[in-house]
Design an enzyme around this catalytic site. Structure first.
Site, PDB file in Angstrom:
ATOM      1  CG  ASN A   9       0.117  -0.386  -7.052  1.00 31.51           C
ATOM      2  OD1 ASN A   9       1.202  -0.975  -7.049  1.00 31.51           O
ATOM      3  ND2 ASN A   9      -0.238   0.470  -6.096  1.00 31.51           N
ATOM      4  CE  LYS A  11      -1.949  -1.501  -3.530  1.00 31.72           C
ATOM      5  NZ  LYS A  11      -2.954  -1.185  -2.513  1.00 31.72           N
ATOM      6  CG  HIS A  93      -0.144   3.963  -3.481  1.00 26.34           C
ATOM      7  ND1 HIS A  93      -0.495   3.499  -2.234  1.00 26.34           N
ATOM      8  CD2 HIS A  93      -1.020   3.397  -4.355  1.00 26.34           C
ATOM      9  CE1 HIS A  93      -1.539   2.683  -2.361  1.00 26.34           C
ATOM     10  NE2 HIS A  93      -1.868   2.606  -3.634  1.00 26.34           N
ATOM     11  CD  GLU A  95      -0.746   0.487  -0.215  1.00 29.51           C
ATOM     12  OE1 GLU A  95       0.090   0.057  -1.030  1.00 29.51           O
ATOM     13  OE2 GLU A  95      -1.941   0.129  -0.217  1.00 29.51           O
ATOM     14  CD  GLU A 163      -5.049   4.239  -5.561  1.00 26.15           C
ATOM     15  OE1 GLU A 163      -5.359   3.300  -6.301  1.00 26.15           O
ATOM     16  OE2 GLU A 163      -4.092   4.198  -4.775  1.00 26.15           O
ATOM     17  N   GLY A 169      -8.040  -1.808  -0.461  1.00 27.32           N
ATOM     18  CA  GLY A 169      -7.902  -3.139   0.133  1.00 27.32           C
ATOM     19  C   GLY A 169      -8.962  -3.474   1.165  1.00 27.32           C
ATOM     20  CB  SER A 209     -12.350  -1.941  -2.994  1.00 27.95           C
ATOM     21  OG  SER A 209     -11.636  -2.070  -1.774  1.00 27.95           O
ATOM     22  N   GLY A 231      -5.375  -5.306  -5.669  1.00 26.64           N
ATOM     23  CA  GLY A 231      -5.548  -6.760  -5.532  1.00 26.64           C
ATOM     24  C   GLY A 231      -6.070  -7.455  -6.778  1.00 26.64           C
TER      25      GLY A 231
HETATM   26  P1  13P Z   1      -7.049  -2.388  -4.053  1.00 32.74           P
HETATM   27  O1  13P Z   1      -7.587  -2.449  -5.465  1.00 32.74           O
HETATM   28  O2  13P Z   1      -6.411  -3.658  -3.606  1.00 32.74           O
HETATM   29  O3  13P Z   1      -8.059  -1.825  -3.113  1.00 32.74           O
HETATM   30  O4  13P Z   1      -5.828  -1.327  -4.093  1.00 32.74           O
HETATM   31  C1  13P Z   1      -6.014  -0.088  -4.662  1.00 32.74           C
HETATM   32  C2  13P Z   1      -4.705   0.583  -4.777  1.00 32.74           C
HETATM   33  O5  13P Z   1      -4.124   1.008  -3.790  1.00 32.74           O
HETATM   34  C3  13P Z   1      -4.115   0.712  -6.121  1.00 32.74           C
HETATM   35  O6  13P Z   1      -3.021   1.567  -6.109  1.00 32.74           O
END
Ligand code: 13P
Length: 249
Positions: A9, A11, A93, A95, A163, A169, A209, A231
């Site tokens: 992802n 983002k 998600h 977010e 998640e 993150g 993460s 990330g």
């Molecule tokens: P990270 O791998 O950056 O922690 O993000 C996870 C995520 O939200 C994937 O959708």
């Protein structure tokens, strides 16, 4: 047998230059033992899908609208994602739930439209730190699952991503026991609602993460069928060893 899935992802990251990362993934994994999915920002989907056509890398969106078309400025429909070359879409998600106020019923309506359009919906669930500390994790996940997953879900059109919000993150990862508990719970809930056949065929991803250094340990947990990586999916040199760890799991 569920085929494993390594999903990235991106983002709100990536311009045309980032397409080179998809090229590198395609070159590094010509015949992978796991499915590979990259969800770039909407502006790159069409170019990414053209680049990845005929390769083992699938391309997905990060959200879609619940309606096929209409007066919804700034939104993208599932049909448009399909038209651009996407095969999957991430929905719900944390977010988007936080930034855009998406509720379970919104996620469910989007997922229904995505599935009707022939997309695979990757529906995200996860608890906040406060919810975990109050020992409410399974209640929260159970509520999100029943509210967000439409009745038409099958092993072919649905993927669930667990998640935990506090792991996204942050570099903070649940213990393998904590991941196993939630994944086992999700599996049991899916089997109860959809029957054993469908419930056992839905792939369950862990996200939060995931890095090259911790991927193998996470993939060894029962009912973890892959990862949704943020990330560490932005660079092929990070995502590729995660894919390799999944293939070896
Ligand atoms: P990270 O791998 O950056 O922690 O993000 C996870 C995520 O939200 C994937 O959708």
């Amino acid at each position: 047998m569920r085929r494993k899935l390594a999903a990235g992802n991106w983002k709100m990251n990536g311009t045309a230059a980032a397409l080179a990362e998809i090229e590198a993934l395609i070159a590094a994994h010509p015949a992978p033992a796991a499915d590979i999915l990259v969800c770039p920002p909407a502006t790159l989907i069409h170019r990414a899908a053209k680049l990845a056509g005929g390769s083992a890398v699938a391309i997905g969106g990060q959200d879609c609208h619940a309606e096929a078309s209409g007066a919804h400025t700034g939104d993208i429909s599932a049909e448009m994602l399909r038209d651009a070359g996407a095969s999957h879409v991430i929905l719900g998600h944390s977010e988007r739930r936080a930034d855009h106020g998406e509720r379970d019923e919104d996620v469910r309506a989007k997922a229904r439209r995505a599935m009707e359009s022939g997309l695979i919906a990757v529906i995200c669930v996860g608890e906040s730190l406060a919810e975990r500390e109050a020992a409410n994790t399974l209640d929260i996940i159970g509520g999100q699952l029943s509210g967000s997953v439409p009745d038409m879900a099958t092993g072919e059109n649905l993927v669930i991503a667990y998640e935990p919000i506090w792991a996204i993150g942050t570099g903070r990862v649940p213990t393998t026991d904590q991941i196993g508990e939630v994944h086992g719970f999700i599996r049991a809930r899916l089997e109860r609602r959809f029957g054993a056949g469908v419930g056992r065929s839905v792939r369950l991803l862990y996200g939060g993460s995931v890095k090259p250094g911790n991927a193998a340990g996470i993939f060894a947990v029962p009912d973890v069928d892959g990862a949704l990586v943020g990330g560490a999916s932005l660079k092929a040199e990070d995502f590729s060893p995660i894919i390799a760890a999944l293939e070896a799991a």
